[in-house]
Scaffold this motif. Sequence first.
Motif, PDB file in Angstrom:
ATOM      1  N   SER A  28       0.864  -1.188   0.000  1.00  0.00           N
ATOM      2  CA  SER A  28       0.000   0.000   0.000  1.00  0.00           C
ATOM      3  C   SER A  28       0.894   1.230   0.000  1.00  0.00           C
ATOM      4  N   HIS A  30       1.816   5.250  -1.926  1.00  0.00           N
ATOM      5  CA  HIS A  30       1.751   6.029  -3.154  1.00  0.00           C
ATOM      6  C   HIS A  30       3.131   6.077  -3.786  1.00  0.00           C
ATOM      7  N   ARG A  96       4.704   1.944   6.782  1.00  0.00           N
ATOM      8  CA  ARG A  96       3.262   1.781   7.014  1.00  0.00           C
ATOM      9  C   ARG A  96       2.910   0.632   7.968  1.00  0.00           C
ATOM     10  N   ALA A 103       5.227   6.198   8.858  1.00  0.00           N
ATOM     11  CA  ALA A 103       3.771   6.049   8.736  1.00  0.00           C
ATOM     12  C   ALA A 103       3.322   6.329   7.302  1.00  0.00           C
ATOM     13  N   GLY A 104       2.076   6.006   7.047  1.00  0.00           N
ATOM     14  CA  GLY A 104       1.523   6.205   5.711  1.00  0.00           C
ATOM     15  C   GLY A 104       1.700   7.630   5.214  1.00  0.00           C
ATOM     16  N   HIS A 105       1.476   8.566   6.091  1.00  0.00           N
ATOM     17  CA  HIS A 105       1.748   9.963   5.792  1.00  0.00           C
ATOM     18  C   HIS A 105       2.774  10.458   6.810  1.00  0.00           C
ATOM     19  N   GLU A 107       4.349  11.937   9.802  1.00  0.00           N
ATOM     20  CA  GLU A 107       3.738  12.322  11.080  1.00  0.00           C
ATOM     21  C   GLU A 107       4.771  13.069  11.907  1.00  0.00           C
ATOM     22  N   THR A 117       3.022  17.278  10.073  1.00  0.00           N
ATOM     23  CA  THR A 117       2.183  16.176   9.607  1.00  0.00           C
ATOM     24  C   THR A 117       1.411  16.639   8.377  1.00  0.00           C
ATOM     25  N   THR A 118       1.515  15.878   7.325  1.00  0.00           N
ATOM     26  CA  THR A 118       0.756  16.215   6.125  1.00  0.00           C
ATOM     27  C   THR A 118       0.003  14.981   5.627  1.00  0.00           C
ATOM     28  N   GLY A 119      -0.877  15.215   4.713  1.00  0.00           N
ATOM     29  CA  GLY A 119      -1.741  14.140   4.208  1.00  0.00           C
ATOM     30  C   GLY A 119      -3.082  14.748   3.858  1.00  0.00           C
ATOM     31  N   PRO A 120      -3.739  15.398   4.825  1.00  0.00           N
ATOM     32  CA  PRO A 120      -4.904  16.210   4.471  1.00  0.00           C
ATOM     33  C   PRO A 120      -4.401  17.340   3.565  1.00  0.00           C
ATOM     34  N   LEU A 121      -4.867  17.336   2.346  1.00  0.00           N
ATOM     35  CA  LEU A 121      -4.193  18.159   1.337  1.00  0.00           C
ATOM     36  C   LEU A 121      -4.324  19.654   1.605  1.00  0.00           C
TER      37      LEU A 121
ATOM     38  N   PHE B 435     -12.435  13.794   6.211  1.00  0.00           N
ATOM     39  CA  PHE B 435     -12.439  15.103   5.559  1.00  0.00           C
ATOM     40  C   PHE B 435     -13.777  15.827   5.693  1.00  0.00           C
ATOM     41  N   TYR B 438     -13.066  19.242   6.445  1.00  0.00           N
ATOM     42  CA  TYR B 438     -12.918  20.240   5.385  1.00  0.00           C
ATOM     43  C   TYR B 438     -14.279  20.766   4.930  1.00  0.00           C
ATOM     44  N   GLU B 466      -3.600   1.712   6.589  1.00  0.00           N
ATOM     45  CA  GLU B 466      -2.232   2.235   6.499  1.00  0.00           C
ATOM     46  C   GLU B 466      -2.121   3.735   6.261  1.00  0.00           C
ATOM     47  N   ASP B 467      -3.134   4.368   5.735  1.00  0.00           N
ATOM     48  CA  ASP B 467      -3.009   5.812   5.502  1.00  0.00           C
ATOM     49  C   ASP B 467      -2.855   6.588   6.812  1.00  0.00           C
ATOM     50  N   GLY B 468      -3.254   5.958   7.912  1.00  0.00           N
ATOM     51  CA  GLY B 468      -2.917   6.516   9.211  1.00  0.00           C
ATOM     52  C   GLY B 468      -3.886   7.545   9.772  1.00  0.00           C
ATOM     53  N   THR B 470      -4.238  10.757  10.119  1.00  0.00           N
ATOM     54  CA  THR B 470      -4.791  11.939   9.439  1.00  0.00           C
ATOM     55  C   THR B 470      -6.031  11.573   8.641  1.00  0.00           C
ATOM     56  N   HIS B 471      -6.122  10.318   8.239  1.00  0.00           N
ATOM     57  CA  HIS B 471      -7.223   9.866   7.395  1.00  0.00           C
ATOM     58  C   HIS B 471      -8.243   9.025   8.162  1.00  0.00           C
ATOM     59  N   SER B 641      -0.973   4.233  11.755  1.00  0.00           N
ATOM     60  CA  SER B 641      -0.758   3.732  10.405  1.00  0.00           C
ATOM     61  C   SER B 641      -0.303   2.274  10.470  1.00  0.00           C
TER      62      SER B 641
END
Lengths: 667, 667
Positions: A28, A30, A96, A103-105, A107, A117-121, B435, B438, B466-468, B470-471, B641
């Motif tokens: 999993s 990107h 992950r 982590a996946g994003h 942290e 921490t990023t991921g939420p765009l 989200f 948002y 796995e996206d952790g 934030t998601h 994650s």
Amino acid sequence: LRAAHPDHWMKAAAIRTLTLDAVAAANSGHSGMPMGMADVATVLFEKHLRFDPKAPRWADRDRFILSAGHGSMLVYALMYLTGYEDITLQQIKDFRQWGARTAGHPEYGHAAGIETTTGPLGQGIANSVGFAIAEEHLRARFGTSLINHYTYVIAGDGCLMEGISQEAIALAGKQELSHLIVFWDNNGITIDGKVEIADITNQPARFAASGWHVQEIDGHDPVAIDAAIIAAKKDKRPSMIACKTHIALGSSAQDTSKGHGALTDAKLIADTKAAYGWTAAAFEVPAPIKAEWEAMGARGATARTEWEARFNTLSDAKKADFERIFRMEAPKALSAKIRALKKDVSASAPKVATRKSSEMVLEVVNPIMKETIGGSADLTGSNNTLTKDLGTFGPDNRKGRYVYFGIREHGMAAAMNGMVLHGGVRPYGGTFMAFTDYARGAMRLSALMGVPTIYVMTHDSIGLGEDGPTHQPVEHLSMLRATPNTYVFRPADTVETAEAWEIALTSTTTPSVLALSRQNLPTVRTAHTSTNLTAKGAYVLAEATGKRQVILMASGSEVEVAMAARTQLEAAGIGTRVVSVPSMELFRAQDEAYRKRVLPAGPARIAIEAGVRQSWDWLLLGERGREAKAAFVGMEGFGASAPAELLFEKFGITAANVTAKAKALLG
Amino acid sequence: LRAAHPDHWMKAAAIRTLTLDAVAAANSGHSGMPMGMADVATVLFEKHLRFDPKAPRWADRDRFILSAGHGSMLVYALMYLTGYEDITLQQIKDFRQWGARTAGHPEYGHAAGIETTTGPLGQGIANSVGFAIAEEHLRARFGTSLINHYTYVIAGDGCLMEGISQEAIALAGKQELSHLIVFWDNNGITIDGKVEIADITNQPARFAASGWHVQEIDGHDPVAIDAAIIAAKKDKRPSMIACKTHIALGSSAQDTSKGHGALTDAKLIADTKAAYGWTAAAFEVPAPIKAEWEAMGARGATARTEWEARFNTLSDAKKADFERIFRMEAPKALSAKIRALKKDVSASAPKVATRKSSEMVLEVVNPIMKETIGGSADLTGSNNTLTKDLGTFGPDNRKGRYVYFGIREHGMAAAMNGMVLHGGVRPYGGTFMAFTDYARGAMRLSALMGVPTIYVMTHDSIGLGEDGPTHQPVEHLSMLRATPNTYVFRPADTVETAEAWEIALTSTTTPSVLALSRQNLPTVRTAHTSTNLTAKGAYVLAEATGKRQVILMASGSEVEVAMAARTQLEAAGIGTRVVSVPSMELFRAQDEAYRKRVLPAGPARIAIEAGVRQSWDWLLLGERGREAKAAFVGMEGFGASAPAELLFEKFGITAANVTAKAKALLG
């Protein structure tokens, strides 16, 4: 490009292959984004980024922010390759997985070197505005010999489609943040397909419209990338470099939305590595290539030691202050100042709105905490966030400590997160509490990252009055209390407001929301205590004089209602305790014995708050409470447009109603 | 201008003086905006707007949206002057008072003719994109003889600073919404001062960058205004007309931030009226001027009766269908289709994610409800919102019923609100549940306005994997349940998903949030019932076989956990009931007798949900529950994650843990 720049190519290929291997192992993630932006990152790290993997918290390092957080393997690969201690090869292999730093994003807090921490765009690019504001301000305060660095951002199409990016771009443009450089990963692909199915925006024109310096380059050409960064640094405006890239470069999924996600097919991976001319085993980076990356990492040590030498020429007091603010430690004087203010107002007992109380606190705090930076989303006079001494932050006054954020609650919140993360400043910002809704995306990240951003949310109920239900929060207190790691303070008067500020300003890992009234409230804490009672979360404000038959619990503006009801009930011979509840989170953290002293079993309980009931069920029905002897006086639906006093009357949030309910409960 | 266009001047002055008088009487409100935009509004209503005050719900009327909602007196003045029944002079006099239709901000539902609730900035312009999408689609579906109208918007600086406006602008540009015309009230003033303290954006360039037709005019010149509207209508792109105006025109507060707010000073008002050449008493509009305004109102009657004549040439079936969709009534076939699907899946008992279940429902619904318009914020394949028959909505296919909203959750939510408000379409849109943060600003307005927008929120817990964190939503279910007038559905399987969709699609005054799993779930409703059990909110899914000692309550993916725990407990001789709770709101609406049957006093209770506890306290401790016999199995903080199954294990959301807690409660 491979032929023209073989050396560069293999360094970038190291990022690409580590990404492919890690995503395949995790099954999993990107793949496409790190593969597409590897060239930009390689040039940035090799030729420009000022960093020392051995000192990842060095105050004057350049900041590197991956706003397109799903491409996290880009960060992890860079950190592993250049030698950050926290990101070992094993961490890359554990991408992950439970307990891994990778982590996946990305942290914040998982590994020193991950700046946010990023991921939420869109959050990263909006954080970066805060980083750059902090840098500008501290540069002015401490001089270029101590603070003089850049904030680099990689943002994707998703970041730029999110509205928060507009708030960030416009604020940065106005503020002429020349040390902010954004790379746009212009790959033309999103999850649903080509960008053009949802967007035809000319992004360079959009950035230029807000005062940015803009360039467009081939994002795979190392010479062009280097030249663009050099030009960006020279310009006095914030800079956006549109990098035309191929997502999942070199794979059969290149330039497709499939390439955005996890490429895990063994043949695809093998073919892609072959196309790169990469023959090493999975997760293996040939020693000469790894050595080149480590050399980039080592390069920063000189700059850092030179910086330390300059830092050591400071006076001990200056050094201590610099270190204190980067440790997020409040000055020693704070607690005495707060105590003195409490003592004064307990004696003078002003009748003021808690938003005004908040201003009174800030008038005391800001002069002794030079690291505070205040602001508001265009409600300065309503939020009472500006004090006399701050000065306006702007291109002509970098020492100014007040930011006019504009009508941009989300951008403000994210910029404040960026400021805290940068370090050396302690931001607070205001808006109407109902507009928590607009800022939620960033407020949740304050909590998740554990950064002590302070939200000054005024007009916290129907007490707002005539502006009506769009501007009157009812669910927001429960919403915020449901959010982990968030202090929600709803102070009843100036004393509690001062106590709440003290906690907020000394917190290092929890954000604070101050819910403040528009309307005037009496001082209920007229007996001075040096102890911070708000830190207990809830406490006995007024004791029953006779047999204790009723406990009234309330927060903020409704403590006054509870006190008035207590007077009525006591007059009727019904012993009534009033418990003020400025912070449910802090009360929850008290031990059972204390909680039981405040809320013993037995008496009828009524909670009073001009919001919905949800978060009060715990204190009404739990904590030794009983359904048959519990009632709530508050809101069941949205508010209305009318003068505030009338609204309290019409919605039944009155002492008379509380008294009647108490009598009914007692039968 | 007064001299050059005396007639126009006095008509516009009527708006201005009514505004001054109403704000003065209310002693609150915003005078400056209606005073600044009175000229634009006068020309629009006189020369262009197609409306009939006597038929404010006429389907083919032009829509007029005041995105800068604080200038509500502009709308009220226009409605009073042109003769809308709901807005009498008395209503103007009662501006901002309890029970008046003339609330502080325009409130949808208060008066026929108010197209949407505005006030939270940027919402109106984002709604308008939905209005224009609905118009384009219905024009293609029913032909220009039935649907052919414009959406006009007045937006202020605040609207354009809010990020949501960028999402709206970019979406409208991509979609080439030629019937959308936005007037920007370019007065250069916000609450904190001049716009330039926070923004230097070249707005025309920004709109042009997203594909808009742009003009810049003097917003007080009636000739220029008229010409600009004519040009805007001719262009094939959405149009933005930058109107340079003076806030609080003609008063001593003109062009100042003071002018933004309530001008209540008697002398200022008298001087301003004198400057206008206005001699009538307060709230009085001289008869000739009122007559001119009423003539504008009367003008639309012809167009409307002509339209009705055309409408009446339709077949009865077509007429009925048109009227049905504008009444927001589901087709008769819906309930039978849902029942048939339920019967099928109860028999076949598929193990699928509820996001997939949702797709299965939509595959049945979309072909028989041509009014549905689906979409996603760039997560189509994850939200499972696209069905085969929809087709893509776009400039080349206006009959398409699927909108690629782009990575714009807030803009999507507001556009969907706009579509519902326009009428004739029933939108649903998807994103990840985290989200919600948002989209909150617009989701709250769905609830406040009482419009049945449908939010398809997938990946509703740590089950996202796995996206952790934030998601991974944890607080969002409680957040949404705390919001008045919102259905929060968390279905456990395909049957409950179908039931939830049926309620959502037949709701006319309440928005719905469907919280759907990423991970596969077994069918738990294997015995077919034609009754919609989800409509009860909670119901007994599995009864205890022996003496009932434990009640397990759960929603969504945790119903499976409850059922597994029940098996373990029953095996240990502990009679265990499982209550599925797909909607707390609907359970709350049941009578006491039903609620008591489902949740009798006595047995220990455990609630299981992969979110925070807050909203469950009611069912654990209240509804005859007791603290000593209640426990919760869910989340206490943010997620992590890792693969989903492992996360449930690590966070203790397992049958084994539930069983252990039940045994502990029983002592």
